[in-house]
Design a protein around this motif. Structure first.
Motif, short mmCIF file in Angstrom:
data_model
loop_
_atom_site.label_atom_id
_atom_site.label_comp_id
_atom_site.label_asym_id
_atom_site.label_seq_id
_atom_site.Cartn_x
_atom_site.Cartn_y
_atom_site.Cartn_z
N LEU A 75 0.82 -1.21 0.00
CA LEU A 75 0.00 0.00 0.00
C LEU A 75 0.86 1.27 0.00
CD1 LEU A 75 -2.94 0.84 -0.10
CD2 LEU A 75 -2.94 0.92 2.40
N VAL A 76 1.99 1.23 0.67
CA VAL A 76 2.83 2.43 0.72
C VAL A 76 3.61 2.61 -0.58
CG1 VAL A 76 4.76 3.55 1.91
CG2 VAL A 76 3.01 2.36 3.23
N ASP A 77 4.03 1.50 -1.17
CA ASP A 77 4.79 1.59 -2.42
C ASP A 77 3.98 2.26 -3.52
OD1 ASP A 77 6.34 -0.60 -4.82
OD2 ASP A 77 7.19 1.16 -3.84
N ALA A 78 2.66 2.09 -3.45
CA ALA A 78 1.78 2.74 -4.43
C ALA A 78 1.99 4.26 -4.42
CB ALA A 78 0.32 2.41 -4.14
N GLU A 79 2.27 4.83 -3.26
CA GLU A 79 2.49 6.28 -3.18
C GLU A 79 3.80 6.66 -3.85
OE1 GLU A 79 0.05 8.02 -2.16
OE2 GLU A 79 -1.06 6.41 -1.19
N HIS A 80 4.83 5.86 -3.61
CA HIS A 80 6.14 6.15 -4.24
C HIS A 80 6.01 6.13 -5.75
CE1 HIS A 80 8.26 6.09 -0.47
NE2 HIS A 80 8.01 4.82 -0.23
N LEU A 81 5.29 5.13 -6.26
CA LEU A 81 5.19 4.96 -7.71
C LEU A 81 4.32 6.02 -8.36
CD1 LEU A 81 4.80 1.07 -7.81
CD2 LEU A 81 6.83 2.39 -8.44
N ALA A 82 3.34 6.51 -7.61
CA ALA A 82 2.35 7.42 -8.19
C ALA A 82 2.63 8.88 -7.91
CB ALA A 82 0.96 7.06 -7.64
N ASN A 83 3.80 9.20 -7.32
CA ASN A 83 4.05 10.58 -6.87
C ASN A 83 2.93 11.01 -5.92
OD1 ASN A 83 5.68 12.84 -6.79
ND2 ASN A 83 4.77 13.80 -8.59
N GLY A 84 2.42 10.02 -5.18
CA GLY A 84 1.26 10.25 -4.32
C GLY A 84 1.54 11.14 -3.14
N PRO B 87 3.64 13.58 -13.22
CA PRO B 87 2.19 13.62 -13.03
C PRO B 87 1.76 12.54 -12.05
CG PRO B 87 2.72 12.71 -15.19
CD PRO B 87 4.00 13.18 -14.59
N PRO B 88 0.84 12.88 -11.12
CA PRO B 88 0.39 11.87 -10.16
C PRO B 88 -0.56 10.89 -10.83
CG PRO B 88 -0.84 13.90 -9.83
CD PRO B 88 0.13 14.17 -10.93
N GLY B 89 -0.67 9.70 -10.28
CA GLY B 89 -1.61 8.73 -10.84
C GLY B 89 -1.25 7.34 -10.38
N TYR B 90 -2.20 6.69 -9.70
CA TYR B 90 -1.96 5.32 -9.24
C TYR B 90 -2.17 4.40 -10.44
CZ TYR B 90 -2.22 7.54 -4.71
OH TYR B 90 -1.99 8.37 -3.65
N GLY B 91 -1.08 3.79 -10.87
CA GLY B 91 -1.11 3.01 -12.11
C GLY B 91 -2.05 1.83 -12.09
N HIS B 92 -2.29 1.28 -10.92
CA HIS B 92 -3.14 0.08 -10.82
C HIS B 92 -4.63 0.45 -10.79
CE1 HIS B 92 -2.65 1.43 -6.66
NE2 HIS B 92 -3.74 0.76 -6.35
N LEU B 93 -4.91 1.75 -10.74
CA LEU B 93 -6.30 2.21 -10.77
C LEU B 93 -6.61 2.84 -12.13
CD1 LEU B 93 -6.56 3.98 -7.26
CD2 LEU B 93 -7.21 1.64 -7.85
N THR B 94 -7.90 2.93 -12.44
CA THR B 94 -8.30 3.59 -13.69
C THR B 94 -8.23 5.11 -13.51
OG1 THR B 94 -10.61 3.70 -13.06
CG2 THR B 94 -9.90 1.70 -14.23
N GLY B 95 -8.32 5.82 -14.63
CA GLY B 95 -8.37 7.28 -14.57
C GLY B 95 -9.53 7.75 -13.71
N ARG B 96 -10.65 7.10 -13.89
CA ARG B 96 -11.86 7.46 -13.14
C ARG B 96 -11.64 7.27 -11.63
NH1 ARG B 96 -16.58 7.94 -15.54
NH2 ARG B 96 -16.01 6.53 -17.23
N GLU B 97 -11.01 6.16 -11.25
CA GLU B 97 -10.76 5.91 -9.82
C GLU B 97 -9.79 6.93 -9.24
OE1 GLU B 97 -9.63 1.84 -10.34
OE2 GLU B 97 -11.55 1.07 -9.59
#
Lengths: 246, 301
Positions: A75-84, B87-97
């Motif tokens: 769950l935390v790695d998702a932030e690193h990858l997403a510039n979260g 650019p931010p964006g959780y890759g495992h989620l869709t654009g909508r999510e």
């Protein structure tokens, strides 16, 4: 609250379900092993419930440290990858608050999963026909203590995963923690208070004495102290993260 | 014209290193403010200070004429959208999510999100996972996340980084549309050609200092293009002038640097008085890139 709901949304697609199912199966398997491993197991004996309790405790001791490390890491790695971290900071959710939301969300998942697995004790015990009354207080006591340790480890691993972008660091510490938890059964009592993983040794519900499997006392004050100390340290660390520059 | 962003002596030091040095920014409301500078000049750090992601060592930031501090931060950032670094964006989620995450955090309506998505033209890709987006689509998603709160000020840090020409054109067109609707845009870049085509005001940073701030016309006025001179005896002319002015001989042309009009006239006088025929005197055409390179190479204005 919104931040916690968002964490559950982020969990989608992280493939946590296999891990959660594995956790439940491991506890069920450990409980079954606790019953079947003793050829002299007697469902009518006064200490019959010690077998499934010990089996479940061994499974939780062996599997929880790594389970918690992987959950936190995913769950935390998702932030690193997403510039979260940066994005959340611009939406008034600084890193510390984000970590706290993750611990709450994952904590709910951890307690639900572990609790489900822990139902193996009354379930399998009843299935094999244990006749003596079920030790509800003792079962709940161990369960609560195990949850406190697991959530304390979760808080630690969320901070480690946030601090180190390379998730191998946290996972490596998780493996080390598993070894410490396993070995801590042989530590003297005072040494069991040194590291979070060694607290599992302080709450083993049953163990072999000279001739039989006997009930062991649970160290409630030690676990309560662990909970308080880890909470205070976690809040201090996340408060510092809130003020950290990006 | 009022300034939507104003800084006074804004400075940031890390240890003994000064990253931003005494910036007095003034971003006019309604403008497209091009924030230029070489890599490492302090652009991103400045933008982070404007967003209160980094605390200044000294100086003040005013957004919408209010000082940025802990007490005002929340209220001010509600009117500011930003895209800083990747650019931010959780890759495992869709654009909508991904948009839903921002919508919940910021308390946005469906209308606001929908409008932001249509502005960046991403409506047909919302159900794809972000990991399957092209870089241009990820940038557009990042801009949509910034636009969803209907900001008065949009801060974009190198939004065309890594994009192909088609992607760059898309972002440029988007900025023009936003500017035409009255959104102030502060965009940083080291792609000078892009800024040249979009910005109405420029701020040029070099080694943490603001070496120029004003309109494009002001910039070209401030810079002094080289004079190119053709004559009957270039080597003799070069020998004659090199002692007095910066002069280089390139083929048959003499290049005289940093001369005002009166100095140019004096040089022509000198050549004529030494019986060197002057065929042609003109100013070299300068692009923004030329001006920028000259300014930042010397750190001068």
């Amino acid at each position: 609250m919104t931040a916690i709901v968002n964490e559950f949304t982020k969990m989608r697609g992280l493939r946590l379900w296999p891990l959660l199912v594995a956790m439940v199966l491991v506890v069920f398997g450990g409980t079954a092993l606790g019953i079947m491993s003793d050829p002299e197991f007697d469902p009518g004996a006064p200490g019959a419930w010690n077998h499934p309790l010990m089996g479940a405790a061994m499974a939780l001791t062996m599997f929880s440290p790594l389970f918690v490390a992987v959950l936190a890491s995913r769950l935390v790695d998702a932030e690193h990858l997403a510039n979260g971290w940066l994005f959340s900071a611009t939406t008034e959710l600084p890193a510390g608050r984000l970590c706290r939301a993750k611990v709450v969300a994952l904590g709910i998942l951890l307690v639900a999963t572990t609790g489900t697995g822990y139902l193996a004790v009354p379930t399998l015990g009843s299935l094999v026909g244990i006749e003596v009354p079920f030790p509800l207080g003792r079962w709940l006591g161990y369960g609560c203590c195990a949850m406190v340790i697991a959530v304390a480890l979760l808080a630690l691993h969320v901070l480690i995963a946030a601090r180190f972008e390379d998730q191998l660091v946290g996972l490596g510490i998780g493996v080390l923690g598993l070894l410490i938890a396993a070995a801590s059964q042989f530590f003297p009592t005072w040494a069991g208070h040194l590291l979070p993983w060694s607290y599992y040794a302080l709450i083993i519900p049953a163990g072999y004495t000279a001739d039989a499997l006997a009930e062991l006392p649970l160290s409630y004050p030690s676990i309560a102290a662990l909970g308080c100390v880890v909470t205070a340290l976690f809040l201090a660390a996340t408060g510092r993260l809130d003020r950290k520059e990006l | 014209m009022s300034s939507i962003v104003a800084t006074t002596d804004l400075t940031k030091r890390y240890g003994s290193t000064t990253v931003v040095d005494g910036l007095d920014l003034a971003v006019p409301e309604g403008s497209v403010y091009g924030f230029l500078g070489p890599n490492g000049s302090g652009k991103s750090t400045t933008m982070k200070m404007l967003l209160s992601l980094v605390q200044p060592t000294s100086g003040e930031v005013l957004l919408m004429e209010r000082p940025m501090n802990r007490a005002t931060r929340r209220g001010l950032l509600a009117h500011v959208g930003s895209l800083i670094e990747a650019p931010p964006g959780y890759g495992h989620l869709t654009g909508r999510e991904n948009l839903r995450l921002a919508q919940r955090l910021l308390g946005l309506s469906e209308r606001q999100v929908d409008q932001a998505v249509r502005t960046v033209r991403l409506q047909d890709h919302l159900d794809k996972k972000v990991r399957n987006y092209s870089l241009g689509m990820k940038q557009r998603l990042g801009i949509a996340l910034a636009l969803a709160r209907e900001p008065r000020l949009l801060i974009l840090d190198e939004p065309t980084n890594g994009l192909d020409p088609a992607g760059i054109e898309e972002i440029r067109e988007l900025m023009r549309r936003l500017a035409s609707r009255g959104t102030t845009i502060m965009v940083s870049s080291h792609l000078l050609g892009e800024i040249d085509k979009t910005a109405t005001f420029l701020g040029i940073l070099s080694q943490g200092r603001l070496i120029f701030q004003g309109s494009r016309a002001d910039l070209f006025q401030a810079a002094t293009p080289d004079v190119v001179l053709r004559c009957s005896d270039p080597p003799a002319a070069h020998r004659l002038l090199a002692a007095r002015v910066p002069s280089t001989l390139t083929g048959q042309e003499l290049h005289l640097a940093g001369l005002g009009d009166h100095h140019v006239a004096a040089c022509v006088d000198t050549l004529v008085s030494h019986r060197i025929g002057v065929f042609d005197v003109r100013r070299r055409e300068q692009s923004l890139e030329d001006v920028f390179r000259d300014l930042t190479a010397g750190g001068r204005l």
